[in-house]
Design an enzyme around this catalytic site. Structure first.
Site, mmCIF file in Angstrom:
data_model
loop_
_atom_site.group_PDB
_atom_site.id
_atom_site.type_symbol
_atom_site.label_atom_id
_atom_site.label_comp_id
_atom_site.label_asym_id
_atom_site.label_seq_id
_atom_site.Cartn_x
_atom_site.Cartn_y
_atom_site.Cartn_z
ATOM 1 N N ALA A 115 -95.013 65.927 -6.639
ATOM 2 C CA ALA A 115 -94.428 64.596 -6.398
ATOM 3 C C ALA A 115 -94.334 63.852 -7.723
ATOM 4 C CB ALA A 115 -95.279 63.822 -5.396
ATOM 5 N N GLY B 230 -85.579 67.248 -45.644
ATOM 6 C CA GLY B 230 -86.749 68.105 -45.429
ATOM 7 C C GLY B 230 -87.997 67.334 -45.048
ATOM 8 N N GLU C 160 -98.044 63.494 -8.917
ATOM 9 C CA GLU C 160 -98.739 64.741 -8.558
ATOM 10 C C GLU C 160 -97.847 65.916 -8.942
ATOM 11 O OE1 GLU C 160 -99.441 64.569 -4.348
ATOM 12 O OE2 GLU C 160 -100.685 62.747 -4.528
ATOM 13 N N GLU D 289 -91.964 55.960 -16.465
ATOM 14 C CA GLU D 289 -91.396 54.722 -15.875
ATOM 15 C C GLU D 289 -89.965 54.970 -15.398
ATOM 16 O OE1 GLU D 289 -93.157 52.612 -14.917
ATOM 17 O OE2 GLU D 289 -94.899 52.667 -16.222
HETATM 18 C C1 LIG Z 1 -96.549 60.233 -21.460
HETATM 19 C C2 LIG Z 1 -96.490 60.110 -19.961
HETATM 20 C C3 LIG Z 1 -97.251 59.131 -19.326
HETATM 21 C C4 LIG Z 1 -97.256 59.050 -17.932
HETATM 22 N N1 LIG Z 1 -98.079 58.135 -17.316
HETATM 23 C C5 LIG Z 1 -98.172 58.119 -15.957
HETATM 24 C C6 LIG Z 1 -99.107 57.256 -15.290
HETATM 25 O O1 LIG Z 1 -99.847 56.509 -15.937
HETATM 26 N N2 LIG Z 1 -99.178 57.310 -13.930
HETATM 27 C C7 LIG Z 1 -98.397 58.125 -13.174
HETATM 28 O O2 LIG Z 1 -98.525 58.115 -11.966
HETATM 29 N N3 LIG Z 1 -97.477 58.960 -13.782
HETATM 30 C C8 LIG Z 1 -97.353 58.983 -15.143
HETATM 31 N N4 LIG Z 1 -96.461 59.823 -15.765
HETATM 32 C C9 LIG Z 1 -95.651 60.711 -14.947
HETATM 33 C C10 LIG Z 1 -94.164 60.356 -14.939
HETATM 34 O O3 LIG Z 1 -93.948 59.208 -14.185
HETATM 35 C C11 LIG Z 1 -93.408 61.596 -14.424
HETATM 36 O O4 LIG Z 1 -93.474 62.570 -15.445
HETATM 37 C C12 LIG Z 1 -91.972 61.280 -14.042
HETATM 38 O O5 LIG Z 1 -91.920 60.503 -12.888
HETATM 39 C C13 LIG Z 1 -91.158 62.557 -13.798
HETATM 40 O O6 LIG Z 1 -91.807 63.387 -12.891
HETATM 41 P P1 LIG Z 1 -92.001 64.942 -13.269
HETATM 42 O O7 LIG Z 1 -92.621 65.018 -14.622
HETATM 43 O O8 LIG Z 1 -92.704 65.603 -12.145
HETATM 44 O O9 LIG Z 1 -90.538 65.506 -13.414
HETATM 45 P P2 LIG Z 1 -89.570 66.001 -12.232
HETATM 46 O O10 LIG Z 1 -89.637 65.087 -11.075
HETATM 47 O O11 LIG Z 1 -89.810 67.456 -12.013
HETATM 48 O O12 LIG Z 1 -88.175 65.794 -12.905
HETATM 49 C C14 LIG Z 1 -87.765 66.578 -14.031
HETATM 50 C C15 LIG Z 1 -86.420 66.083 -14.476
HETATM 51 O O13 LIG Z 1 -85.476 66.394 -13.478
HETATM 52 C C16 LIG Z 1 -84.515 65.373 -13.370
HETATM 53 N N5 LIG Z 1 -84.447 64.863 -11.983
HETATM 54 C C17 LIG Z 1 -85.415 64.879 -11.045
HETATM 55 N N6 LIG Z 1 -84.972 64.344 -9.908
HETATM 56 C C18 LIG Z 1 -83.706 63.967 -10.113
HETATM 57 C C19 LIG Z 1 -82.691 63.345 -9.322
HETATM 58 N N7 LIG Z 1 -82.884 62.983 -8.031
HETATM 59 N N8 LIG Z 1 -81.500 63.088 -9.881
HETATM 60 C C20 LIG Z 1 -81.262 63.437 -11.171
HETATM 61 N N9 LIG Z 1 -82.166 64.024 -11.973
HETATM 62 C C21 LIG Z 1 -83.370 64.295 -11.454
HETATM 63 C C22 LIG Z 1 -84.916 64.318 -14.406
HETATM 64 O O14 LIG Z 1 -84.215 64.582 -15.602
HETATM 65 C C23 LIG Z 1 -86.343 64.577 -14.674
HETATM 66 O O15 LIG Z 1 -86.705 64.122 -15.973
HETATM 67 C C24 LIG Z 1 -96.437 59.927 -17.157
HETATM 68 C C25 LIG Z 1 -95.647 60.891 -17.817
HETATM 69 C C26 LIG Z 1 -95.687 60.996 -19.187
HETATM 70 C C27 LIG Z 1 -94.846 62.061 -19.853
#
Ligand SMILES: Cc1cc2nc3c(=O)[nH]c(=O)nc-3n(C[C@H](O)[C@H](O)[C@H](O)COP(=O)(O)OP(=O)(O)OC[C@H]3O[C@@H](n4cnc5c(N)ncnc54)[C@H](O)[C@@H]3O)c2cc1C
Length: 399
Positions: free
Chosen positions: A132, A346, A129, A369
């Site tokens: 989340a 290029g 979300e 993941e």
């Molecule tokens: C192509 C794609 C497919 C996806 N498919 C699904 C799906 O099928 N179902 C589903 O439910 N979700 C899916 N997702 C969501 C994915 O699991 C989330 O994008 C991921 O969990 C990260 O959450 P966020 O994007 O909110 O990043 P945030 O939680 O905002 O994190 C941003 C960055 O901050 C850093 N960070 C955050 N917390 C910490 C910590 N405690 N310690 C160190 N670094 C931290 C990490 O570098 C992270 O990459 C998908 C995402 C993509 C891009």
């Protein structure tokens, strides 16, 4: 429907079938897919016919029941083609079917898994979300009891296959008084239910041909029989989700190896053909150093993923080894893609070479993941914890 003769194939024959599908149908259609901005529907139908939705589902539920090592070997073949193809069935074979198989009621298993195996019931896994993401346990989508049903409200984002799935495995808070993981349950939601809508992003950076989407739930009524695991499943949603997530993580790690393998095959062709300073690029020492280093990296990741898969097949889910394999393989794919992109000059920026497209696509594998920093953090926490208990490492190999 899966071609009936496939159920009689040995694993070797099936692996060859999928390798041929990759070489003869998926790879040649990559440009068509990019131009159309979508995976051609005829190829999705072929994936169904060839049993790609069924590789992880037991025979008793209409699947092909290959073990994890075999699933990884298959993934190495079909991900020599664009990893965008895989996303069309990935949520079925990993995230959703495995959670249902291990934690669903018998009624849920026999109702859902046979249709998932044929590709007739495409499921998406709806956890993330806006507030989340990495911190999934603090999700705010709610599922409240009302007149013998659950009523769901909330919004999910970044969901693979959201735009065309027939059903969603939605993680929602069933206990409003429990703000953490223990208040979350998994619910199977028919995508055609009143109150469900989906939307796609206006732009994707990578994976553009199979965009992730948003799922909006407004007063969506779901029978209590759709609670994953039945009554005992209440509050167990995230534990159940982890079963599918660990399975999918190994598949993603194998995807990284498949993509890096293809990138190396493509770059070897390029450096053999492209001449500068009166010789093929392949004769330059600096180019050879990149090639050799990348080859070793791919081999290391391949070994790690196969080792994780074998441990998986032995029984326990070795989640720390799986996390390590996913972390290393996805970072490896990024390094290999970037170094090989440089060797295109290029052509890295101009034209239709497949490596720039793959470079962009593999970037996402370090984010979903479990992002790399989250795996680093979780592995470190597990190491420190285990060290305090017995001085060993998590998932220790020590006898
Ligand atoms: C192509 C794609 C497919 C996806 N498919 C699904 C799906 O099928 N179902 C589903 O439910 N979700 C899916 N997702 C969501 C994915 O699991 C989330 O994008 C991921 O969990 C990260 O959450 P966020 O994007 O909110 O990043 P945030 O939680 O905002 O994190 C941003 C960055 O901050 C850093 N960070 C955050 N917390 C910490 C910590 N405690 N310690 C160190 N670094 C931290 C990490 O570098 C992270 O990459 C998908 C995402 C993509 C891009």
């Amino acid at each position: 429907m899966i071609k009936p003769e496939i159920f009689d194939y040995t694993f070797g024959a099936y692996r060859k079938l999928i390798a041929d599908f990759s070489v003869n149908e998926l790879i040649p259609a990559e440009d068509e897919m990019v131009r159309a901005g979508a995976v051609p529907e005829r190829l999705v139908r072929r994936m169904g016919e060839l049993g790609l939705f069924a590789i992880s589902i037991p025979r008793s539920y209409g699947g092909l029941e290959w073990n994890m090592e075999q699933q990884v070997l298959l993934t190495l073949e079909f991900t020599r083609a664009s990893c965008v193809y895989r996303s069309r069935f990935s949520t079925v074979i990993g995230l959703c079917s495995q959670a249902i198989l291990d934690h669903g009621t018998e009624e849920q298993r026999s109702e859902l898994l046979p249709r998932m195996a044929t590709g007739d019931l495409v499921t998406a896994f709806a956890l993330t979300e806006e507030e989340a993401g990495s911190d999934a346990a603090h999700l705010t989508t709610t599922a409240r009891h009302e007149d013998g049903s659950y009523v769901l409200d909330g919004d999910k984002r970044y969901i693979t296959n959201a735009g065309w799935a027939d059903a969603f495995l939605v993680f929602a808070r069933t206990d409003p008084n429990e703000p953490g993981a223990k208040g979350v349950s998994g619910l199977i939601v028919d995508a055609a239910s009143p109150g469900v809508s989906t939307s796609l992003p206006s732009r994707m950076n990578g994976h553009a041909e199979a965009p992730v989407g948003e799922i909006h739930l407004r007063n969506v009524r779901v029978p209590t029989s759709n609670l994953l695991g039945g009554e005992q499943g209440e509050g167990q949603g995230l534990t159940m989700a982890l079963r599918g997530i660990n399975h999918a993580r190994l598949h993603v790690a194998a995807t990284c190896v498949g993509q890096a393998t293809r990138i190396l095959e493509e770059i070897v062709k390029h450096v053999n053909e492209r001449r500068q300073f009166d010789a093929p690029l392949a004769e330059l020492g600096a180019v050879q150093a990149v090639l050799g280093e990348c080859f070793a990296e791919v081999e290391a990741a391949r070994a790690l993923v196969l080792e994780g898969a074998r441990s998986f097949d032995e029984g326990d889910v070795p989640r720390h080894r799986i996390a390590a394999a996913k972390l290393f393989a996805s970072e490896m794919a990024g390094r290999v893609a970037d170094k090989c992109l440089q060797l295109l000059g290029g052509e890295a920026i101009v034209g239709d070479h497949p490596i720039p497209r793959m470079w962009r696509d593999v970037r996402a594998l370090r984010i979903y993941e479990g992002s790399s920093p989250i795996h680093q953090r979780n592995l470190a926490l597990a190491m420190v914890r285990q060290g305090k208990v017995d001085g060993r490492l998590p998932n220790s190999y020590r006898v």
